[in-house]
Write a protein that holds these residues in place. Structure first.
Motif, PDB file in Angstrom:
ATOM      1  N   HIS A 146       0.832  -1.202   0.000  1.00 49.04           N
ATOM      2  CA  HIS A 146       0.000   0.000   0.000  1.00 49.04           C
ATOM      3  C   HIS A 146       0.871   1.257   0.000  1.00 49.04           C
ATOM      4  N   GLY A 147       1.882   1.285   0.836  1.00 47.38           N
ATOM      5  CA  GLY A 147       2.753   2.455   0.936  1.00 47.38           C
ATOM      6  C   GLY A 147       3.529   2.731  -0.339  1.00 47.38           C
ATOM      7  N   THR A 148       4.022   1.689  -0.980  1.00 47.71           N
ATOM      8  CA  THR A 148       4.815   1.887  -2.201  1.00 47.71           C
ATOM      9  C   THR A 148       3.927   2.308  -3.370  1.00 47.71           C
ATOM     10  N   SER A 149       2.749   1.715  -3.485  1.00 43.79           N
ATOM     11  CA  SER A 149       1.855   2.103  -4.582  1.00 43.79           C
ATOM     12  C   SER A 149       1.357   3.530  -4.366  1.00 43.79           C
ATOM     13  N   TYR A 150       1.139   3.903  -3.122  1.00 45.20           N
ATOM     14  CA  TYR A 150       0.744   5.268  -2.775  1.00 45.20           C
ATOM     15  C   TYR A 150       1.827   6.249  -3.231  1.00 45.20           C
ATOM     16  N   ALA A 151       3.074   5.955  -2.892  1.00 43.05           N
ATOM     17  CA  ALA A 151       4.196   6.822  -3.254  1.00 43.05           C
ATOM     18  C   ALA A 151       4.309   6.970  -4.768  1.00 43.05           C
ATOM     19  N   ARG A 152       4.192   5.868  -5.496  1.00 44.63           N
ATOM     20  CA  ARG A 152       4.276   5.928  -6.964  1.00 44.63           C
ATOM     21  C   ARG A 152       3.158   6.788  -7.540  1.00 44.63           C
ATOM     22  N   TRP A 153       1.949   6.625  -7.021  1.00 41.29           N
ATOM     23  CA  TRP A 153       0.794   7.385  -7.508  1.00 41.29           C
ATOM     24  C   TRP A 153       1.034   8.880  -7.312  1.00 41.29           C
ATOM     25  N   VAL A 154       1.449   9.270  -6.114  1.00 38.53           N
ATOM     26  CA  VAL A 154       1.666  10.681  -5.799  1.00 38.53           C
ATOM     27  C   VAL A 154       2.794  11.257  -6.650  1.00 38.53           C
ATOM     28  N   LEU A 155       3.898  10.525  -6.766  1.00 32.97           N
ATOM     29  CA  LEU A 155       5.041  11.037  -7.531  1.00 32.97           C
ATOM     30  C   LEU A 155       4.722  11.173  -9.021  1.00 32.97           C
ATOM     31  N   LYS A 156       3.878  10.301  -9.528  1.00 35.93           N
ATOM     32  CA  LYS A 156       3.472  10.402 -10.928  1.00 35.93           C
ATOM     33  C   LYS A 156       2.694  11.699 -11.164  1.00 35.93           C
ATOM     34  N   ARG A 157       1.776  12.047 -10.259  1.00 40.31           N
ATOM     35  CA  ARG A 157       0.994  13.282 -10.403  1.00 40.31           C
ATOM     36  C   ARG A 157       1.860  14.519 -10.156  1.00 40.31           C
ATOM     37  N   LYS A 158       2.776  14.425  -9.216  1.00 36.60           N
ATOM     38  CA  LYS A 158       3.706  15.535  -8.964  1.00 36.60           C
ATOM     39  C   LYS A 158       4.517  15.844 -10.222  1.00 36.60           C
ATOM     40  N   LYS A 159       5.048  14.799 -10.842  1.00 37.68           N
ATOM     41  CA  LYS A 159       5.858  14.968 -12.061  1.00 37.68           C
ATOM     42  C   LYS A 159       5.001  15.542 -13.189  1.00 37.68           C
ATOM     43  N   ALA A 160       3.775  15.064 -13.332  1.00 32.38           N
ATOM     44  CA  ALA A 160       2.875  15.576 -14.379  1.00 32.38           C
ATOM     45  C   ALA A 160       2.617  17.069 -14.174  1.00 32.38           C
ATOM     46  N   LEU A 161       2.423  17.486 -12.933  1.00 29.26           N
ATOM     47  CA  LEU A 161       2.204  18.901 -12.634  1.00 29.26           C
ATOM     48  C   LEU A 161       3.439  19.732 -12.968  1.00 29.26           C
ATOM     49  N   GLU A 162       4.600  19.256 -12.554  1.00 26.08           N
ATOM     50  CA  GLU A 162       5.849  19.974 -12.844  1.00 26.08           C
ATOM     51  C   GLU A 162       6.067  20.106 -14.350  1.00 26.08           C
ATOM     52  N   ASP A 163       5.815  19.031 -15.074  1.00 29.71           N
ATOM     53  CA  ASP A 163       5.978  19.060 -16.538  1.00 29.71           C
ATOM     54  C   ASP A 163       4.998  20.025 -17.184  1.00 29.71           C
ATOM     55  N   ARG A 164       3.750  20.030 -16.716  1.00 26.61           N
ATOM     56  CA  ARG A 164       2.753  20.918 -17.298  1.00 26.61           C
ATOM     57  C   ARG A 164       3.091  22.382 -17.000  1.00 26.61           C
ATOM     58  N   VAL A 165       3.575  22.667 -15.799  1.00 25.95           N
ATOM     59  CA  VAL A 165       3.999  24.034 -15.471  1.00 25.95           C
ATOM     60  C   VAL A 165       5.107  24.472 -16.417  1.00 25.95           C
ATOM     61  N   GLU A 166       6.056  23.593 -16.656  1.00 29.18           N
ATOM     62  CA  GLU A 166       7.157  23.900 -17.584  1.00 29.18           C
ATOM     63  C   GLU A 166       6.611  24.175 -18.985  1.00 29.18           C
ATOM     64  N   ASP A 167       5.678  23.355 -19.439  1.00 34.79           N
ATOM     65  CA  ASP A 167       5.061  23.552 -20.762  1.00 34.79           C
ATOM     66  C   ASP A 167       4.359  24.911 -20.846  1.00 34.79           C
ATOM     67  N   ILE A 168       3.648  25.266 -19.796  1.00 34.09           N
ATOM     68  CA  ILE A 168       2.920  26.547 -19.775  1.00 34.09           C
ATOM     69  C   ILE A 168       3.900  27.709 -19.829  1.00 34.09           C
ATOM     70  N   LEU A 169       4.970  27.636 -19.056  1.00 37.15           N
ATOM     71  CA  LEU A 169       5.959  28.720 -19.043  1.00 37.15           C
ATOM     72  C   LEU A 169       6.655  28.864 -20.401  1.00 37.15           C
ATOM     73  N   VAL A 170       6.949  27.727 -21.038  1.00 37.22           N
ATOM     74  CA  VAL A 170       7.543  27.763 -22.379  1.00 37.22           C
ATOM     75  C   VAL A 170       6.569  28.414 -23.353  1.00 37.22           C
ATOM     76  N   CYS A 171       5.314  28.046 -23.245  1.00 37.20           N
ATOM     77  CA  CYS A 171       4.282  28.583 -24.137  1.00 37.20           C
ATOM     78  C   CYS A 171       4.088  30.082 -23.919  1.00 37.20           C
ATOM     79  N   LEU A 172       4.141  30.521 -22.664  1.00 37.30           N
ATOM     80  CA  LEU A 172       3.991  31.946 -22.372  1.00 37.30           C
ATOM     81  C   LEU A 172       5.139  32.764 -22.957  1.00 37.30           C
ATOM     82  N   ASP A 173       6.304  32.144 -23.084  1.00 42.51           N
ATOM     83  CA  ASP A 173       7.475  32.819 -23.659  1.00 42.51           C
ATOM     84  C   ASP A 173       7.453  32.850 -25.185  1.00 42.51           C
TER      85      ASP A 173
END
Length: 199
Positions: A146-173
Motif C-alpha cells: 500500500h505504501g509503495t503504490s501510494y508513493a508511486r501514484w503521488v510522484l506520478k501526479r507531482k511529475k505531471a504537474l511539474e511538466d505541465r507548469v514547464e510547458d505553460i511557461l515555455v508557451c507563455l514565452d
C-alpha cells in the motif's frame, strides 16, 4: 494571485479538468500552498499531489475509518507529534489548517527515511505510518504494498504537474504557441489574464 500561483492553477486545471477533480478548490488555495511549501521546505507540487490522493480536494470530506480528517487526511491524535499542538477533526476541516498540518506531517515523515531526503520513502511513511520495532513500515524502502503504490501514484501526479507548469511557461514565452489545453471555466477567476500579466 501571484503569477506562480496562477500557473500552478492552470497546470492542475488542464491536467485534471473534471468537476470531481475540483480544480477550482485547488486554485483557491494555491497561494497558501506556496506559503506552506516555503515554510516547511517542501515541493508545492508534492503537497498538491498528496491532497489530491488523500481527499481529491474535497473540502468537506468525511472522517476516514482510520480517523483521518481534512484535505491531507491527517489523524488528529498524532498531530501533536509534529505540529505546534493537537488539532481536532473539526479544525482540520478548514483547508488552510489542513494543508499546513498535512505539510508538517509530510515533513515529519522525512525524519524516518534512511537519508532524511528520500521522497518515496517519506510518502510511504506518510501513508502507512512511521516505522517501529513492531511495524518496520517503509524502513529501507522495504515497504508495505500500500505504501509503495501510494508513493508511486503521488510522484506520478507531482511529475505531471511539474511538466505541465514547464510547458505553460515555455508557451507563455513563445508568442507563436498554440497550446490547446482545455480547462474548466470555474478557474477563470483564479487565472485571470495570465498572458497579459506574464508579458
Amino acid at each position: 494571485m501571484s503569477l506562480t500561483a496562477k500557473v500552478m492553477c492552470l497546470a492542475f486545471a488542464t491536467l485534471f479538468p473534471n468537476p470531481w477533480d475540483k480544480p477550482d478548490v485547488m486554485c483557491k488555495y494555491t497561494e497558501h500552498i506556496l506559503e506552506v511549501s516555503e515554510k516547511y521546505n517542501l515541493n508545492p507540487y508534492l503537497i498538491i499531489a498528496v491532497a489530491r490522493k488523500e481527499s481529491a480536494w474535497t473540502v468537506n470530506i468525511k472522517k476516514s475509518k482510520a480517523g483521518a480528517c481534512g484535505l491531507m487526511q491527517v489523524i488528529p491524535r498524532h498531530t501533536k507529534k509534529y505540529a505546534d499542538r493537537h488539532y481536532t477533526c473539526q479544525e482540520l476541516k478548514d483547508p488552510r489548517i489542513a494543508l499546513d498540518v498535512g505539510a508538517q506531517a509530510l515533513k515529519y515523515a522525512f525524519k524516518f527515511t534512511d537519508t532524511g531526503k528520500n521522497v518515496k520513502q517519506a510518502l510511504c511513511i506518510y501513508s502507512a505510518g512511521p516505522p517501529s520495532k513492531k511495524n518496520p513500515t517503509c524502513k529501507g524502502w522495504k515497504a508495505k504494498k500500500h505504501g509503495t503504490s501510494y508513493a508511486r501514484w503521488v510522484l506520478k501526479r507531482k511529475k505531471a504537474l511539474e511538466d505541465r507548469v514547464e510547458d505553460i511557461l515555455v508557451c507563455l514565452d513563445d508568442p507563436q504557441c498554440e497550446a490547446e489545453w482545455e480547462f474548466p471555466k470555474s478557474v477563470d477567476e483564479y487565472i485571470g489574464n495570465l498572458i497579459n500579466e506574464y508579458e
